[in-house]
Design a protein around this motif. Sequence first.
Motif, PDB file in Angstrom:
ATOM      1  N   PHE A  16      30.600  33.003  44.442  1.00  0.00           N
ATOM      2  CA  PHE A  16      30.505  32.198  45.768  1.00  0.00           C
ATOM      3  C   PHE A  16      31.051  33.052  46.929  1.00  0.00           C
ATOM      4  N   TYR A  17      30.247  33.347  47.992  1.00  0.00           N
ATOM      5  CA  TYR A  17      30.636  34.088  49.118  1.00  0.00           C
ATOM      6  C   TYR A  17      30.668  33.391  50.320  1.00  0.00           C
ATOM      7  N   LEU A  34      35.093  35.974  51.802  1.00  0.00           N
ATOM      8  CA  LEU A  34      35.918  35.536  50.626  1.00  0.00           C
ATOM      9  C   LEU A  34      34.838  35.536  49.476  1.00  0.00           C
ATOM     10  N   SER A  35      35.067  36.106  48.492  1.00  0.00           N
ATOM     11  CA  SER A  35      34.215  36.083  47.364  1.00  0.00           C
ATOM     12  C   SER A  35      35.060  35.419  46.212  1.00  0.00           C
ATOM     13  N   LEU A  36      34.415  34.349  45.599  1.00  0.00           N
ATOM     14  CA  LEU A  36      35.103  33.324  44.750  1.00  0.00           C
ATOM     15  C   LEU A  36      34.447  33.381  43.428  1.00  0.00           C
ATOM     16  N   TYR A  37      34.944  33.830  42.310  1.00  0.00           N
ATOM     17  CA  TYR A  37      34.316  33.878  40.993  1.00  0.00           C
ATOM     18  C   TYR A  37      35.307  33.571  39.918  1.00  0.00           C
ATOM     19  N   LEU A  42      39.738  35.319  43.581  1.00  0.00           N
ATOM     20  CA  LEU A  42      39.254  35.394  44.951  1.00  0.00           C
ATOM     21  C   LEU A  42      39.495  36.618  45.535  1.00  0.00           C
ATOM     22  N   ASP A  43      38.492  37.215  46.072  1.00  0.00           N
ATOM     23  CA  ASP A  43      38.639  38.631  46.848  1.00  0.00           C
ATOM     24  C   ASP A  43      38.360  38.395  48.433  1.00  0.00           C
TER      25      ASP A  43
END
Length: 86
Positions: A16-17, A34-37, A42-43
Amino acid sequence: MQEGDVTIKQAKDDKFYCDIDLKLKDYGELKLRLSLYDKNQLDIQINSDNEEFKDIIKENIPTLRKALTDAQITPRQIHLSNKTKA
């Protein structure tokens, strides 16, 4: 804050971005991604050309990491860079 825009996207691989574009009265333009995986990894990519604002962010990264960890989110990367390329 003078203006703001938030966009959320889901990729095929359950990533998810969230892109957040803000225009701040005192600090100018700010872009966040925000990148959630893997459900809780989280990045964070922070882009700003305002050096004063970037210093504030740098000082508060440990607090941000702790708050995310306390919320059971693992901050994998927090990257701070210039919004524009020189």
